[in-house]
Design an enzyme around this catalytic site. Structure first.
Site, PDB file in Angstrom:
ATOM      1  CG  HIS A  27      11.357   5.467   3.820  1.00 41.46           C
ATOM      2  ND1 HIS A  27      12.131   4.892   2.847  1.00 41.46           N
ATOM      3  CD2 HIS A  27      11.761   4.901   4.985  1.00 41.46           C
ATOM      4  CE1 HIS A  27      12.947   4.009   3.392  1.00 41.46           C
ATOM      5  NE2 HIS A  27      12.742   4.013   4.700  1.00 41.46           N
ATOM      6  CG  HIS A  29      11.982   3.397   9.987  1.00 39.52           C
ATOM      7  ND1 HIS A  29      12.037   2.085   9.605  1.00 39.52           N
ATOM      8  CD2 HIS A  29      12.593   4.113   9.015  1.00 39.52           C
ATOM      9  CE1 HIS A  29      12.666   1.998   8.437  1.00 39.52           C
ATOM     10  NE2 HIS A  29      13.000   3.221   8.050  1.00 39.52           N
ATOM     11  CG  ASN A  61      12.056  -1.377  10.428  1.00 43.22           C
ATOM     12  OD1 ASN A  61      11.035  -0.700  10.319  1.00 43.22           O
ATOM     13  ND2 ASN A  61      13.265  -0.851  10.449  1.00 43.22           N
ATOM     14  CG  HIS A 146      16.520  -1.337   1.751  1.00 44.14           C
ATOM     15  ND1 HIS A 146      16.808  -0.413   2.733  1.00 44.14           N
ATOM     16  CD2 HIS A 146      17.683  -1.997   1.522  1.00 44.14           C
ATOM     17  CE1 HIS A 146      18.079  -0.505   3.070  1.00 44.14           C
ATOM     18  NE2 HIS A 146      18.631  -1.464   2.341  1.00 44.14           N
ATOM     19  CG  ASN A 244      21.931   0.858   4.817  1.00 42.00           C
ATOM     20  OD1 ASN A 244      22.654   1.137   3.876  1.00 42.00           O
ATOM     21  ND2 ASN A 244      21.373  -0.327   4.960  1.00 42.00           N
ATOM     22  CG  ASP A 271      15.204   6.105   5.917  1.00 45.19           C
ATOM     23  OD1 ASP A 271      14.455   5.423   6.653  1.00 45.19           O
ATOM     24  OD2 ASP A 271      16.279   5.678   5.469  1.00 45.19           O
ATOM     25  CG  HIS A 275      18.245   3.978  16.188  1.00 45.18           C
ATOM     26  ND1 HIS A 275      17.795   2.684  16.137  1.00 45.18           N
ATOM     27  CD2 HIS A 275      18.535   4.326  14.908  1.00 45.18           C
ATOM     28  CE1 HIS A 275      17.817   2.253  14.888  1.00 45.18           C
ATOM     29  NE2 HIS A 275      18.254   3.227  14.122  1.00 45.18           N
ATOM     30  N   GLY A 290      20.629   5.112  11.112  1.00 49.67           N
ATOM     31  CA  GLY A 290      19.386   5.875  11.063  1.00 49.67           C
ATOM     32  C   GLY A 290      19.437   7.197  11.787  1.00 49.67           C
TER      33      GLY A 290
END
Length: 390
Positions: A27, A29, A61, A146, A244, A271, A275, A290
């Protein structure tokens, strides 16, 4: 330290070096394509290599969302040209990753993606999720869910607990997670679809998953280091503490620790959600959800779980390497490994991260365990270079 870890331990004059199978994160991003100012596949895979990882699974995403072969090919081209390690993309469950509307062409995409997820959104329609499970079951794929009920969020952004009440923040109730876990496990029982629950954070979710496993359902799940080491009494008025699902209560944290110890929770994922500094500098209410975690996961878990006797080193290796490989049907890879100096103690400093993202609630924490080298598919992808300060 158990017998397996002792066999992997090499003693040198300058420390204790442990050779471990390279880690696998189900997991992450990596933000590219579409949001490369937050992270790129190159920078994300560098951060992963620096954390001891050889394989990561990227959430959809993105822009474009990998909801078709055409859109997936954009991401695949970047992976092929810039990734340092093995990057496995998920496809979205719904077109546009909206958590509703129309399902993607699961049959066509299933052989090209690691599984299907709308991470960041729960699939709100029971009928839609039921159909997704039926089609994934037929295709031999997995749903990586999710679990979140939108109508129970009520504008919240941290856990609905003591800190939120004292500081007048809007809370996210635990039911927003476990209610959808409960629904989806019922659908798994009906369809037999392989099902993986993302970032479990509540004690109720742990109990539901434990019961599902006792029934023999094809269910697995993950949690993350921040849910195992933090609780909402530790929150600060900083975007570095916003994610989250949110950091929850001490009771939830203890249930998660019991879950990793007794095997209810299969693996630990980060996760990793980078950003920009500006997006994380707006406080708890207004910052983006995040935090990052690839470069800190092992030292934190080794120091504060293994070091304090919560789990053994063998169990940590299982949680970070062999279990996620098993869930995703990755073969054991003796050509991918990582070396950690267990005697190296240092302070977590986000300015040293290779990730573009710097937001972490663990800044300033003292840890032991420095990644010295990572080898992926027989090729060295990371080597630690000491600098003037930690």
């Amino acid at each position: 330290m158990g017998c397996i870890a002792r066999k992997m331990l090499m003693i040198y004059d300058n420390g204790e070096i442990l050779r471990l199978p390279a880690f696998v994160d189900l997991h992450v991003h990596f933000r590219e394509p579409g949001f490369s100012y937050k992270e790129t596949i190159a920078s994300g895979s560098m951060a992963a290599a620096a954390g001891g990882y050889s394989d990561v699974f990227t959430m959809p995403n993105l822009n474009p969302v990998p909801d078709s072969i055409e859109h997936l090919s954009v991401q695949r081209e970047i992976i092929d040209s810039t990734a340092l390690i093995n990057v496995h993309p998920y496809g979205s469950i719904t077109i546009g990753q909206k958590g509703g509307g129309q399902l993607v062409d699961i049959e066509r995409l299933s052989s090209l993606v690691a599984g299907f997820s709308d991470d960041g959104r729960g699939v709100q329609s029971e009928e839609l999720m039921l159909e997704a499970m039926r089609r994934c079951k037929a295709a031999g794929s997995i749903i990586v869910a999710h679990c979140e009920v939108d109508e129970l969020l009520r504008g919240g952004y941290i856990h609905e607990g003591g800190y939120a009440q004292r500081h007048h923040h809007k809370g996210i109730c635990s039911e927003s997670e476990w209610r959808e876990v409960e629904r989806d496990l019922r659908l798994v029982e009906e369809t037999g679809c392989r099902f993986h629950v993302c970032h479990v954070s509540t004690k109720e979710s742990v109990s539901l998953i434990r019961a599902a496993k006792q029934k023999g359902l094809p269910v697995s799940c993950e949690t993350a280091p921040h849910y195992l080491l933090l609780d909402d009494s530790m929150l600060q008025e900083s975007g570095c503490w916003k994610m989250n699902p949110p950091i929850r209560s001490k009771a939830d944290r203890e249930a998660l620790r019991e879950g990793i110890a007794d095997g209810t929770i299969d693996c630990i994922a980060t996760d990793h959600a980078p950003h920009s500094q500006e997006e994380k500098s707006r406080g708890l209410e207004h910052s983006a959800f995040g935090i990052v975690g690839l470069e800190t996961a092992f030292p934190l878990l080794y120091t504060y779980l293994v070091g304090e006797g919560v789990i053994t080193m063998e169990r940590l290796v299982e949680l970070m390497s062999s279990a996620p490989r098993r869930i995703m049907n990755l073969s054991e890879d003796t050509d991918s490994y990582t070396l950690f100096d267990l005697s190296d103690e240092y302070t977590i400093n986000p300015d040293r991260f290779l990730s573009k993202g710097k937001a972490t609630p663990f800044a300033g924490w003292k840890v032991r365990g420095r990644c010295l080298k990572t080898v992926c598919n027989g090729r060295q992808v990371y080597k630690y270079t000491p600098r003037c300060s930690n």
